[in-house]
Enzyme design. Sequence first.
Site, PDB file in Angstrom:
ATOM      1  N   HIS A 123      -0.917 -18.236  19.405  1.00  0.00           N
ATOM      2  CA  HIS A 123      -1.136 -19.133  18.261  1.00  0.00           C
ATOM      3  C   HIS A 123      -2.467 -18.820  17.611  1.00  0.00           C
ATOM      4  CE1 HIS A 123      -3.392 -21.130  21.410  1.00  0.00           C
ATOM      5  NE2 HIS A 123      -3.994 -21.861  20.497  1.00  0.00           N
ATOM      6  N   LYS A 134      -7.537 -23.516  28.333  1.00  0.00           N
ATOM      7  CA  LYS A 134      -8.998 -23.491  28.462  1.00  0.00           C
ATOM      8  C   LYS A 134      -9.654 -23.224  27.096  1.00  0.00           C
ATOM      9  CE  LYS A 134     -10.150 -21.293  32.066  1.00  0.00           C
ATOM     10  NZ  LYS A 134     -10.382 -20.225  33.034  1.00  0.00           N
ATOM     11  N   LYS A 177      -3.971 -12.793  30.417  1.00  0.00           N
ATOM     12  CA  LYS A 177      -4.600 -12.411  31.685  1.00  0.00           C
ATOM     13  C   LYS A 177      -4.035 -11.070  32.114  1.00  0.00           C
ATOM     14  CE  LYS A 177      -7.584 -14.065  34.655  1.00  0.00           C
ATOM     15  NZ  LYS A 177      -8.724 -14.954  34.352  1.00  0.00           N
TER      16      LYS A 177
HETATM   17  P1  NAD Z   1     -15.667 -12.181  42.504  1.00  0.00           P
HETATM   18  O1  NAD Z   1     -14.750 -11.100  42.909  1.00  0.00           O
HETATM   19  O2  NAD Z   1     -16.992 -11.842  41.934  1.00  0.00           O
HETATM   20  O3  NAD Z   1     -15.933 -13.185  43.720  1.00  0.00           O
HETATM   21  C1  NAD Z   1     -14.935 -13.748  44.505  1.00  0.00           C
HETATM   22  C2  NAD Z   1     -15.573 -14.083  45.841  1.00  0.00           C
HETATM   23  O4  NAD Z   1     -14.656 -14.821  46.641  1.00  0.00           O
HETATM   24  C3  NAD Z   1     -15.954 -12.842  46.641  1.00  0.00           C
HETATM   25  O5  NAD Z   1     -17.258 -13.011  47.157  1.00  0.00           O
HETATM   26  C4  NAD Z   1     -14.884 -12.784  47.731  1.00  0.00           C
HETATM   27  O6  NAD Z   1     -15.347 -12.151  48.909  1.00  0.00           O
HETATM   28  C5  NAD Z   1     -14.610 -14.254  47.946  1.00  0.00           C
HETATM   29  N1  NAD Z   1     -13.295 -14.489  48.536  1.00  0.00           N
HETATM   30  C6  NAD Z   1     -12.139 -13.822  48.329  1.00  0.00           C
HETATM   31  N2  NAD Z   1     -11.146 -14.339  49.081  1.00  0.00           N
HETATM   32  C7  NAD Z   1     -11.688 -15.353  49.763  1.00  0.00           C
HETATM   33  C8  NAD Z   1     -11.168 -16.272  50.701  1.00  0.00           C
HETATM   34  N3  NAD Z   1      -9.899 -16.239  51.093  1.00  0.00           N
HETATM   35  N4  NAD Z   1     -12.016 -17.212  51.198  1.00  0.00           N
HETATM   36  C9  NAD Z   1     -13.306 -17.260  50.832  1.00  0.00           C
HETATM   37  N5  NAD Z   1     -13.856 -16.404  49.946  1.00  0.00           N
HETATM   38  C10 NAD Z   1     -13.050 -15.469  49.423  1.00  0.00           C
HETATM   39  O7  NAD Z   1     -14.812 -13.093  41.499  1.00  0.00           O
HETATM   40  P2  NAD Z   1     -15.352 -14.121  40.421  1.00  0.00           P
HETATM   41  O8  NAD Z   1     -15.442 -13.417  39.126  1.00  0.00           O
HETATM   42  O9  NAD Z   1     -16.524 -14.852  40.948  1.00  0.00           O
HETATM   43  O10 NAD Z   1     -14.084 -15.096  40.311  1.00  0.00           O
HETATM   44  C11 NAD Z   1     -13.853 -16.143  41.235  1.00  0.00           C
HETATM   45  C12 NAD Z   1     -12.878 -17.145  40.646  1.00  0.00           C
HETATM   46  O11 NAD Z   1     -13.402 -17.621  39.397  1.00  0.00           O
HETATM   47  C13 NAD Z   1     -11.482 -16.597  40.316  1.00  0.00           C
HETATM   48  O12 NAD Z   1     -10.545 -17.632  40.497  1.00  0.00           O
HETATM   49  C14 NAD Z   1     -11.589 -16.276  38.842  1.00  0.00           C
HETATM   50  O13 NAD Z   1     -10.318 -16.272  38.195  1.00  0.00           O
HETATM   51  C15 NAD Z   1     -12.458 -17.419  38.369  1.00  0.00           C
HETATM   52  N6  NAD Z   1     -13.157 -17.172  37.096  1.00  0.00           N
HETATM   53  C16 NAD Z   1     -14.014 -16.117  36.953  1.00  0.00           C
HETATM   54  C17 NAD Z   1     -14.687 -15.946  35.746  1.00  0.00           C
HETATM   55  C18 NAD Z   1     -15.713 -14.866  35.543  1.00  0.00           C
HETATM   56  O14 NAD Z   1     -16.377 -14.871  34.495  1.00  0.00           O
HETATM   57  N7  NAD Z   1     -15.921 -13.954  36.468  1.00  0.00           N
HETATM   58  C19 NAD Z   1     -14.427 -16.811  34.675  1.00  0.00           C
HETATM   59  C20 NAD Z   1     -13.550 -17.876  34.861  1.00  0.00           C
HETATM   60  C21 NAD Z   1     -12.920 -18.040  36.075  1.00  0.00           C
END
Ligand code: NAD
Length: 479
Positions: A69, A98, A110
């Site tokens: 959209h 969002k 995504k």
């Molecule tokens: P990242 O890869 O930098 O960090 C993820 C962390 O979680 C890592 O340290 C990993 O070791 C840990 N992890 C993975 N599996 C795990 C488990 N089972 N138990 C505990 N820890 C675990 O990723 P990120 O960019 O920080 O993203 C994290 C979340 O935030 C995701 O859901 C992502 O979709 C969301 N998110 C990220 C952004 C962004 O800007 N990076 C924006 C919006 C949402």
Amino acid sequence: MRDSTDPREPGFRESVDLMFNRAAALMDLSPGLEQKIRVCNATYIVRFGVRLRGHIHTFTGYRSNHSEHMEPVKGGIRYAPVVNQQEVEALAALMTFKCALVEVPFGGAKGGLCIDPREWEPYELEQITRRFTYELAKRDLINPSQNVPAPDMGTSEREMAWMADHYARMNTTDINARACVTGKPLNSGGIHGRVEATGRGVQYALREFFRHPEDVKKTGLSPGLDGKKVIVQGLGNVGYHAAKFLAEEDGCKIVGIIERDGAVHDEAGLDVVAVRDWIGRHGGIAGCPVGEFIEDGDALLEHECAILIPAALEGVINLSNAERVQAPLIIEAANGPITFGADEVLRQKGTVIIPDLYANAGGVTVSYFEWVKNLSHIRFGRLQRRAEEAHHLLLIEELERLSADRNLGWELSPDFKSRYLRGAGELELVRSGLDDTMRIAYQSMREVWLGRDDVHDLRTAAFIVAIERVAASYRAKGL
Ligand code: NAD
């Protein structure tokens, strides 16, 4: 992660749909429009081969466009072994809502690549990423005006720089080529404050929540963030920045940090930077000497604390553990960390949940600023910063002249003078724009939460605000 084997537990995509349905049932949408907004417009699967270590390896990648959209559509690209169609579609849907909630003019998308990045050397990951970019670009699934990826789990500035460079090589005359992805390093067209943006947004979201005593009262917590005990799951980009800022700037005590291979715990507060440093050097949290090491990390999700921040991945709070989660306030820094079933259990218990749609929108908000910067080809603040400083200097000089002429004996404190004189650079402007966005979006959600008798939680309120905006867009311009 505690997997739920409960047959009542829906998958991630269904979970998002159920949350959508719960909100849509309280709205006055025609069934046709409701269905149009719910469904995912298109999901593309690409398979490609890369010759590595003497063999051809076939990789599978996804890009899902939930709603067009508004264009470009926007959403991160995740590198993880378990990426699948359900997951990218759920995450793409969340992106649509969002963006609408925080008034970022994008549709939702995504992407993901089935890969464990830890198994590959950086030069191999570069080859794989460049090939993936080629596959996406030739289908216009990466394009500054149509589809703009960003980092997510398992990807960072580094992958975004490779993607931007590869797209630019394929589109040598496109002056806006750099705007094809966001989350790039500064030297490749990035923006100050993007790396920290999602964690910073979590901090701003909590600050805004605590500005409203009526809302805090619903959690039973005392006013103010200072001294609050916090447990964070996932010390990656989002979790690390959120925990660091809350500890350093708001006086929170980070009492637990959960990672994939265990957790550390200390009721007096952990040194977040030291834990991150350990993980960086050892590849995991196991054996970390900061605080007490706990092998069963997930058990800490159920530990007593004021604020729980799941910042790792989806589905970690589910029907297998929701009943035992004690935190009265949960802020979803990750996407979809609470399943639909767990959400119902927590709502019954009175837990207040600040939903992912809102809580982690800082990333896409600053991505939007980066995209605007790329299209305008100028750093924010470059034109006005010194003019602003000169303007402020006029006032300071006039005050000092008045004081001297009339023997008033006024003396401005040096700290005030230097702070007042400093014009806003890009980082200050980005933080200001992010703070403003998080405050306004919270207020729009809150108005529905507290203003309607039939809305009892922030998530439903967030969906109602977002769906109404998407619906208004379709009504205004047609389908
Ligand atoms: P990242 O890869 O930098 O960090 C993820 C962390 O979680 C890592 O340290 C990993 O070791 C840990 N992890 C993975 N599996 C795990 C488990 N089972 N138990 C505990 N820890 C675990 O990723 P990120 O960019 O920080 O993203 C994290 C979340 O935030 C995701 O859901 C992502 O979709 C969301 N998110 C990220 C952004 C962004 O800007 N990076 C924006 C919006 C949402």
